[in-house]
Design a protein around this motif. Structure first.
Motif, PDB file in Angstrom:
ATOM      1  N   ASN A 126      14.802   4.437 -23.094  1.00  0.00           N
ATOM      2  CA  ASN A 126      13.859   3.619 -23.636  1.00  0.00           C
ATOM      3  C   ASN A 126      13.689   2.420 -22.559  1.00  0.00           C
ATOM      4  N   ALA A 127      13.940   2.798 -21.343  1.00  0.00           N
ATOM      5  CA  ALA A 127      13.684   1.622 -20.161  1.00  0.00           C
ATOM      6  C   ALA A 127      12.101   1.727 -20.146  1.00  0.00           C
ATOM      7  N   ASP A 128      11.588   0.294 -19.772  1.00  0.00           N
ATOM      8  CA  ASP A 128      10.418   0.068 -19.296  1.00  0.00           C
ATOM      9  C   ASP A 128       9.932   0.188 -17.890  1.00  0.00           C
ATOM     10  N   TRP A 129       9.186   1.213 -17.823  1.00  0.00           N
ATOM     11  CA  TRP A 129       9.068   1.870 -16.401  1.00  0.00           C
ATOM     12  C   TRP A 129       7.990   1.164 -15.617  1.00  0.00           C
ATOM     13  N   ARG A 130       7.348  -0.015 -16.152  1.00  0.00           N
ATOM     14  CA  ARG A 130       6.228  -0.593 -15.458  1.00  0.00           C
ATOM     15  C   ARG A 130       6.925  -1.767 -14.562  1.00  0.00           C
ATOM     16  N   GLY A 131       6.328  -1.493 -13.347  1.00  0.00           N
ATOM     17  CA  GLY A 131       6.396  -2.583 -12.568  1.00  0.00           C
ATOM     18  C   GLY A 131       8.044  -2.790 -11.771  1.00  0.00           C
ATOM     19  N   ALA A 132       8.913  -3.683 -12.541  1.00  0.00           N
ATOM     20  CA  ALA A 132      10.047  -4.070 -12.076  1.00  0.00           C
ATOM     21  C   ALA A 132      11.030  -3.078 -11.873  1.00  0.00           C
ATOM     22  N   ILE A 133      10.727  -1.896 -12.180  1.00  0.00           N
ATOM     23  CA  ILE A 133      11.664  -0.636 -12.297  1.00  0.00           C
ATOM     24  C   ILE A 133      11.770  -0.158 -10.779  1.00  0.00           C
ATOM     25  N   GLY A 134      10.301  -0.644 -10.045  1.00  0.00           N
ATOM     26  CA  GLY A 134      10.292  -0.005  -8.676  1.00  0.00           C
ATOM     27  C   GLY A 134       9.984   1.598  -8.589  1.00  0.00           C
ATOM     28  N   ALA A 135       9.707   2.449  -9.530  1.00  0.00           N
ATOM     29  CA  ALA A 135       9.299   3.755  -9.442  1.00  0.00           C
ATOM     30  C   ALA A 135       8.140   4.124  -8.901  1.00  0.00           C
ATOM     31  N   SER A 136       8.024   5.151  -8.412  1.00  0.00           N
ATOM     32  CA  SER A 136       6.617   5.664  -8.017  1.00  0.00           C
ATOM     33  C   SER A 136       6.399   7.361  -8.388  1.00  0.00           C
ATOM     34  N   ILE A 137       5.171   7.619  -8.362  1.00  0.00           N
ATOM     35  CA  ILE A 137       4.682   8.964  -8.897  1.00  0.00           C
ATOM     36  C   ILE A 137       3.642   9.228  -8.294  1.00  0.00           C
ATOM     37  N   LYS A 138       3.488  10.287  -7.493  1.00  0.00           N
ATOM     38  CA  LYS A 138       1.989  10.746  -6.877  1.00  0.00           C
ATOM     39  C   LYS A 138       2.139  12.228  -6.620  1.00  0.00           C
ATOM     40  N   LEU A 139       0.766  12.451  -6.158  1.00  0.00           N
ATOM     41  CA  LEU A 139       0.558  14.131  -6.050  1.00  0.00           C
ATOM     42  C   LEU A 139      -0.086  14.034  -4.628  1.00  0.00           C
ATOM     43  N   ILE A 140       0.458  15.131  -3.907  1.00  0.00           N
ATOM     44  CA  ILE A 140      -0.302  15.222  -2.428  1.00  0.00           C
ATOM     45  C   ILE A 140      -0.894  16.463  -2.270  1.00  0.00           C
ATOM     46  N   ASP A 141      -2.050  16.535  -1.818  1.00  0.00           N
ATOM     47  CA  ASP A 141      -2.747  18.067  -1.940  1.00  0.00           C
ATOM     48  C   ASP A 141      -2.605  18.394  -0.574  1.00  0.00           C
ATOM     49  N   ALA A 142      -2.929  19.816  -0.403  1.00  0.00           N
ATOM     50  CA  ALA A 142      -2.785  20.633   0.977  1.00  0.00           C
ATOM     51  C   ALA A 142      -3.337  20.018   2.162  1.00  0.00           C
ATOM     52  N   ASN A 143      -3.884  18.958   2.146  1.00  0.00           N
ATOM     53  CA  ASN A 143      -4.452  18.439   3.160  1.00  0.00           C
ATOM     54  C   ASN A 143      -3.794  17.072   3.432  1.00  0.00           C
ATOM     55  N   GLY A 144      -2.688  16.680   2.831  1.00  0.00           N
ATOM     56  CA  GLY A 144      -1.952  15.651   2.790  1.00  0.00           C
ATOM     57  C   GLY A 144      -2.530  14.385   2.298  1.00  0.00           C
ATOM     58  N   ILE A 145      -3.614  14.623   1.704  1.00  0.00           N
ATOM     59  CA  ILE A 145      -4.214  13.419   0.810  1.00  0.00           C
ATOM     60  C   ILE A 145      -3.134  12.894  -0.399  1.00  0.00           C
ATOM     61  N   GLU A 146      -2.959  11.822  -0.655  1.00  0.00           N
ATOM     62  CA  GLU A 146      -2.143  11.348  -1.531  1.00  0.00           C
ATOM     63  C   GLU A 146      -2.823  10.758  -2.798  1.00  0.00           C
ATOM     64  N   TYR A 147      -2.328  11.110  -3.937  1.00  0.00           N
ATOM     65  CA  TYR A 147      -3.155  10.674  -5.210  1.00  0.00           C
ATOM     66  C   TYR A 147      -2.082  10.028  -6.021  1.00  0.00           C
ATOM     67  N   ASP A 148      -2.073   8.464  -6.031  1.00  0.00           N
ATOM     68  CA  ASP A 148      -0.795   7.650  -6.430  1.00  0.00           C
ATOM     69  C   ASP A 148      -1.165   7.429  -7.973  1.00  0.00           C
ATOM     70  N   GLY A 149      -0.208   7.545  -8.928  1.00  0.00           N
ATOM     71  CA  GLY A 149      -0.273   7.316 -10.409  1.00  0.00           C
ATOM     72  C   GLY A 149       0.658   6.290 -10.673  1.00  0.00           C
ATOM     73  N   SER A 150       1.435   5.611  -9.552  1.00  0.00           N
ATOM     74  CA  SER A 150       2.221   4.597 -10.077  1.00  0.00           C
ATOM     75  C   SER A 150       1.614   3.280 -10.772  1.00  0.00           C
ATOM     76  N   SER A 151       0.848   3.088 -10.535  1.00  0.00           N
ATOM     77  CA  SER A 151       0.025   2.010 -11.247  1.00  0.00           C
ATOM     78  C   SER A 151      -0.304   2.442 -12.834  1.00  0.00           C
ATOM     79  N   THR A 152      -0.243   3.684 -13.289  1.00  0.00           N
ATOM     80  CA  THR A 152      -0.492   3.990 -14.779  1.00  0.00           C
ATOM     81  C   THR A 152       0.882   4.192 -15.408  1.00  0.00           C
ATOM     82  N   LEU A 153       1.937   4.164 -14.672  1.00  0.00           N
ATOM     83  CA  LEU A 153       3.320   4.086 -15.492  1.00  0.00           C
ATOM     84  C   LEU A 153       3.291   3.194 -16.615  1.00  0.00           C
ATOM     85  N   ALA A 154       3.869   3.637 -17.733  1.00  0.00           N
ATOM     86  CA  ALA A 154       3.900   2.778 -18.791  1.00  0.00           C
ATOM     87  C   ALA A 154       5.322   2.855 -19.646  1.00  0.00           C
ATOM     88  N   ILE A 155       5.513   2.215 -20.476  1.00  0.00           N
ATOM     89  CA  ILE A 155       6.924   2.037 -21.062  1.00  0.00           C
ATOM     90  C   ILE A 155       7.471   3.555 -21.456  1.00  0.00           C
TER      91      ILE A 155
END
Length: 241
Positions: free
Chosen positions: A73-102
């Motif tokens: 039940n931890a709050d994953w927003r901000g202070a926890i410091g986690a990151s989540i992203k997808l990287i395509d075959a060309n090395g382009i990153e799609y960062d979803g860290s800002s969407t992390l919710a509780i």
């Protein structure tokens, strides 16, 4: 005077435009339709709706992040410091860290439609980096469509104890915890309770000398540094092994 009509005749020339602000594969149109019969009575149709299939122009991935030492039940927003992203075959990153919710929910949208897989990467302080190769996209009758893919595994969590994030849990992580003892230092606060203490050390002890299987070439673990072993530091911190 309007001429009467009967039978199946073209009545509406409809052009449907759909915004790409959200992923969808269909759209429903519910117009108001009425007609006048031969007696001059105006009659409204109870329903004239139609559902239209839509070919998505992008894909998205969503799910819930988990980690060994982080409470469910931890709050994953901000202070926890986690990151989540997808990287395509060309090395382009799609960062979803800002969407992390509780509770660790996330969503990464506007991904290109492609038949090549993405690398899914999760990082959490004090844990191994987790990486997976996932295909995103669906082929229908030879045509590649965008896909909304739910991706997570409640039974798979990155091991805790890698304080310095070098893909191995060894004496260097133990020393980092000792140096941050009784401080609010996020990197060494493995369980994210606001202080580095005896509750963090068991994760290192239980996973001691493990290498991250998701890393390409993890270094060999080191059992002694600065003339100290794990047991030496546990003794200094008055922690029973």
């Amino acid at each position: 005077m309007d001429e009467p009509v009967s039978g199946n005749i073209p009545a509406i020339n409809l052009t449907l435009k759909v915004r790409d602000t959200a992923f969808t594969v269909s759209a429903i149109v519910n117009p108001t339709v009425a007609y006048t019969n031969e007696l001059g009575n105006r009659i409204s149709l109870s329903t004239a709706g139609m559902e239209w299939m839509i070919q998505p122009t992008f894909s998205e991935v969503f799910g819930t992040l988990k980690a060994e030492a982080i409470a469910y039940n931890a709050d994953w927003r901000g202070a926890i410091g986690a990151s989540i992203k997808l990287i395509d075959a060309n090395g382009i990153e799609y960062d979803g860290s800002s969407t992390l919710a509780i509770f660790g929910d996330y969503r990464i949208s506007k991904l290109p439609v492609t038949d090549k897989p993405f690398i899914w990467e999760q990082k959490v302080p004090g844990h191994f980096t987790m990486k997976r190769v996932i295909p995103v996209g669906v082929e229908k009758k030879g045509i590649l469509w965008g896909q909304s893919l739910q991706y997570f595994n409640f039974n798979e969590r990155p091991a805790a104890g890698d304080v310095n994030q070098d893909d191995v849990i060894d004496i260097r992580d133990v020393l980092a915890i000792q140096q941050a003892w009784n401080k609010n230092e996020r990197a060494s606060d493995i369980n994210f309770d606001g202080v580095v203490n005896a509750k963090d050390m068991p994760y290192v002890v239980n996973n001691y000398l493990k290498q991250n299987s998701d890393a390409e070439n993890p270094q060999a673990p080191v059992e002694q540094a600065d003339g100290k072993t794990l047991q030496d530091i546990l003794t200094e911190l008055q922690i029973s092994s």
